[in-house]
Design an enzyme around this catalytic site. Sequence first.
Site, PDB file in Angstrom:
ATOM      1  N   GLY A 111       2.089  51.974  36.863  1.00 47.35           N
ATOM      2  CA  GLY A 111       0.893  51.891  36.026  1.00 47.35           C
ATOM      3  C   GLY A 111       0.908  52.962  34.940  1.00 47.35           C
ATOM      4  N   ASP A 113       3.026  49.727  49.581  1.00 45.70           N
ATOM      5  CA  ASP A 113       1.744  49.051  49.343  1.00 45.70           C
ATOM      6  C   ASP A 113       0.645  49.852  50.051  1.00 45.70           C
ATOM      7  OD1 ASP A 113      -0.481  47.451  49.424  1.00 45.70           O
ATOM      8  OD2 ASP A 113       0.577  45.633  50.030  1.00 45.70           O
ATOM      9  N   ALA A 139      -4.072  51.398  42.010  1.00 47.07           N
ATOM     10  CA  ALA A 139      -5.453  50.913  41.975  1.00 47.07           C
ATOM     11  C   ALA A 139      -5.480  49.468  41.520  1.00 47.07           C
ATOM     12  CB  ALA A 139      -6.294  51.757  41.021  1.00 47.07           C
ATOM     13  N   TYR A 140      -6.562  48.797  41.882  1.00 45.58           N
ATOM     14  CA  TYR A 140      -6.870  47.477  41.316  1.00 45.58           C
ATOM     15  C   TYR A 140      -7.759  47.773  40.117  1.00 45.58           C
ATOM     16  CZ  TYR A 140      -8.606  42.688  40.926  1.00 45.58           C
ATOM     17  OH  TYR A 140      -8.924  41.433  40.461  1.00 45.58           O
ATOM     18  N   ASP A 150     -15.318  56.683  35.755  1.00 50.61           N
ATOM     19  CA  ASP A 150     -16.676  56.800  35.203  1.00 50.61           C
ATOM     20  C   ASP A 150     -17.530  55.592  35.598  1.00 50.61           C
ATOM     21  OD1 ASP A 150     -14.903  55.251  33.645  1.00 50.61           O
ATOM     22  OD2 ASP A 150     -16.115  55.477  31.831  1.00 50.61           O
ATOM     23  N   TYR A 168     -15.684  46.515  40.576  1.00 53.71           N
ATOM     24  CA  TYR A 168     -14.641  47.535  40.443  1.00 53.71           C
ATOM     25  C   TYR A 168     -15.212  48.933  40.738  1.00 53.71           C
ATOM     26  CZ  TYR A 168     -11.660  50.860  37.893  1.00 53.71           C
ATOM     27  OH  TYR A 168     -10.901  51.954  37.534  1.00 53.71           O
ATOM     28  N   TRP A 207     -11.942  55.758  30.348  1.00 52.38           N
ATOM     29  CA  TRP A 207     -11.337  55.108  29.171  1.00 52.38           C
ATOM     30  C   TRP A 207      -9.879  55.544  28.981  1.00 52.38           C
ATOM     31  CZ3 TRP A 207     -15.221  54.583  24.487  1.00 52.38           C
ATOM     32  CH2 TRP A 207     -16.436  54.090  24.948  1.00 52.38           C
TER      33      TRP A 207
HETATM   34  N1  LIG Z   1      -7.527  52.318  32.947  1.00 49.24           N
HETATM   35  C1  LIG Z   1      -8.707  52.921  32.751  1.00 49.24           C
HETATM   36  O1  LIG Z   1      -9.338  52.784  31.701  1.00 49.24           O
HETATM   37  C2  LIG Z   1      -9.256  53.829  33.815  1.00 49.24           C
HETATM   38  C3  LIG Z   1     -10.474  54.455  33.581  1.00 49.24           C
HETATM   39  C4  LIG Z   1     -10.995  55.303  34.569  1.00 49.24           C
HETATM   40  C5  LIG Z   1     -10.292  55.502  35.749  1.00 49.24           C
HETATM   41  N2  LIG Z   1      -9.115  54.848  35.960  1.00 49.24           N
HETATM   42  C6  LIG Z   1      -8.409  55.069  37.221  1.00 49.24           C
HETATM   43  O2  LIG Z   1      -7.224  55.780  36.924  1.00 49.24           O
HETATM   44  C7  LIG Z   1      -6.205  55.418  37.862  1.00 49.24           C
HETATM   45  C8  LIG Z   1      -4.957  55.017  37.121  1.00 49.24           C
HETATM   46  O3  LIG Z   1      -5.257  53.897  36.293  1.00 49.24           O
HETATM   47  P1  LIG Z   1      -4.157  53.156  35.412  1.00 49.24           P
HETATM   48  O4  LIG Z   1      -4.790  52.775  34.129  1.00 49.24           O
HETATM   49  O5  LIG Z   1      -2.893  53.953  35.421  1.00 49.24           O
HETATM   50  O6  LIG Z   1      -3.968  51.840  36.281  1.00 49.24           O
HETATM   51  P2  LIG Z   1      -2.868  50.696  36.110  1.00 49.24           P
HETATM   52  O7  LIG Z   1      -2.104  50.889  34.859  1.00 49.24           O
HETATM   53  O8  LIG Z   1      -3.563  49.401  36.349  1.00 49.24           O
HETATM   54  O9  LIG Z   1      -1.880  50.998  37.323  1.00 49.24           O
HETATM   55  C9  LIG Z   1      -2.233  50.793  38.653  1.00 49.24           C
HETATM   56  C10 LIG Z   1      -0.949  50.565  39.433  1.00 49.24           C
HETATM   57  O10 LIG Z   1      -1.278  50.393  40.812  1.00 49.24           O
HETATM   58  C11 LIG Z   1      -0.448  49.358  41.313  1.00 49.24           C
HETATM   59  N3  LIG Z   1      -1.022  48.782  42.527  1.00 49.24           N
HETATM   60  C12 LIG Z   1      -1.970  47.821  42.649  1.00 49.24           C
HETATM   61  N4  LIG Z   1      -2.181  47.543  43.954  1.00 49.24           N
HETATM   62  C13 LIG Z   1      -1.363  48.347  44.664  1.00 49.24           C
HETATM   63  C14 LIG Z   1      -1.119  48.523  46.049  1.00 49.24           C
HETATM   64  N5  LIG Z   1      -1.751  47.786  46.972  1.00 49.24           N
HETATM   65  N6  LIG Z   1      -0.191  49.448  46.438  1.00 49.24           N
HETATM   66  C15 LIG Z   1       0.474  50.184  45.517  1.00 49.24           C
HETATM   67  N7  LIG Z   1       0.304  50.035  44.182  1.00 49.24           N
HETATM   68  C16 LIG Z   1      -0.611  49.144  43.766  1.00 49.24           C
HETATM   69  C17 LIG Z   1      -0.370  48.371  40.177  1.00 49.24           C
HETATM   70  O11 LIG Z   1       0.725  47.488  40.364  1.00 49.24           O
HETATM   71  P3  LIG Z   1       0.628  45.977  39.756  1.00 49.24           P
HETATM   72  O12 LIG Z   1       0.431  46.165  38.278  1.00 49.24           O
HETATM   73  O13 LIG Z   1       1.942  45.422  40.141  1.00 49.24           O
HETATM   74  O14 LIG Z   1      -0.557  45.346  40.413  1.00 49.24           O
HETATM   75  C18 LIG Z   1      -0.171  49.297  38.985  1.00 49.24           C
HETATM   76  O15 LIG Z   1       1.179  49.612  38.783  1.00 49.24           O
HETATM   77  C19 LIG Z   1      -6.817  54.336  38.740  1.00 49.24           C
HETATM   78  O16 LIG Z   1      -7.288  54.916  39.923  1.00 49.24           O
HETATM   79  C20 LIG Z   1      -7.983  53.815  37.936  1.00 49.24           C
HETATM   80  O17 LIG Z   1      -9.000  53.305  38.767  1.00 49.24           O
HETATM   81  C21 LIG Z   1      -8.580  54.022  35.012  1.00 49.24           C
END
Ligand SMILES: NC(=O)c1ccc[n+]([C@@H]2O[C@H](COP(=O)([O-])OP(=O)(O)OC[C@H]3O[C@@H](n4cnc5c(N)ncnc54)[C@H](OP(=O)(O)O)[C@@H]3O)[C@@H](O)[C@H]2O)c1
Length: 286
Positions: A12, A41, A65-66, A107, A130, A155
């Site tokens: 991710g 996983d 994360a999902y 957030d 979510y 964000w």
């Molecule tokens: N993106 C945002 O704007 C945002 C904002 C606030 C907080 N966050 C938090 O920041 C963190 C990082 O976010 P990100 O943007 O880097 O997320 P991301 O790009 O969606 O990456 C999440 C990764 O987790 C993997 N994953 C999903 N289910 C899994 C499982 N059961 N076991 C192991 N891996 C799994 C996904 O694989 P697949 O792609 O193959 O499913 C993906 O590679 C998360 O906790 C998110 O909630 C994100």
Amino acid sequence: MKIHVLVTGSNGQLGKSLSTLINNHTYNSLQFTFTTKATLDISNQKQIDTYFQSNNFNYCINCAAYTAVDKAEEEKEQAFLVNAIGAKNLAEVSKRYGVTLIHISTDFVFNGSKREPYLETDTPNPINVYGDSKLQGERFIQSTLKHYFIIRTSWLYSEFGNNFVKTMLRLGAEKKELHVVNDQIGSPTYAKDLAEVICKIVITKNTQFGLYHYSNQGILSWFEFAQAIFNVTQNNIQLKPIPTSGYPTPAKRPLYSVLSSSKIHQNLRIEEKKVLFSLKNCLQNI
Ligand SMILES: NC(=O)c1ccc[n+]([C@@H]2O[C@H](COP(=O)([O-])OP(=O)(O)OC[C@H]3O[C@@H](n4cnc5c(N)ncnc54)[C@H](OP(=O)(O)O)[C@@H]3O)[C@@H](O)[C@H]2O)c1
């Protein structure tokens, strides 16, 4: 001896941002093991336990994360399986094997009714599936473990995966005019800055465990963030502000989700990074 760090969900945005740091000599004292959904996983309790038992990790950084906010409205079970049960599994094995867990939250645990930056002491009240699943994950960790850091961010964007900055760059190349929501207010955060914050916690072996907020410094609407992106990239596209009601989505989003990063700056001596500075940095890396 090196500090052994497990990274979950490393395909991710945040996981990949962490992996860009490994060649930086500042982090020489860290030995990373990067795992993906295919190799570890987090929703599989048995697999996690076996993995922790056969390795000697000091830290686990949970980037798994999902994150599909709209899809989560119809895939509630899957969102909870990863964001709540997955976090619980990691908390339990971290406790069993003496590992410090660094977990990322959002957030979106807040409902957005406040009009000044959210503090760690503010009561969460998510308005979508979510946010609800991420809050449940936080609670499982807090009730299981003492040695944890939960860092809520907002964000998130980077040169990797899908995010607002990359979407704007793509649409900016395709269109002459773009409508962007102007009544959702937050703070964009460059994933590489968050990755550096996490590594600082690890290399300093910080023991001020607990819940923290971290985002880049600046308060913007999505429209204003789009303006900044097109200013920096010198794209003259016509931007039109629209209300959230003009861009309906399956999941409700908080209208205001600015996080106060004061606690992390003070307790962990984390340096502030301004939104525009970090945006320019990311655009150079794209
Ligand atoms: N993106 C945002 O704007 C945002 C904002 C606030 C907080 N966050 C938090 O920041 C963190 C990082 O976010 P990100 O943007 O880097 O997320 P991301 O790009 O969606 O990456 C999440 C990764 O987790 C993997 N994953 C999903 N289910 C899994 C499982 N059961 N076991 C192991 N891996 C799994 C996904 O694989 P697949 O792609 O193959 O499913 C993906 O590679 C998360 O906790 C998110 O909630 C994100």
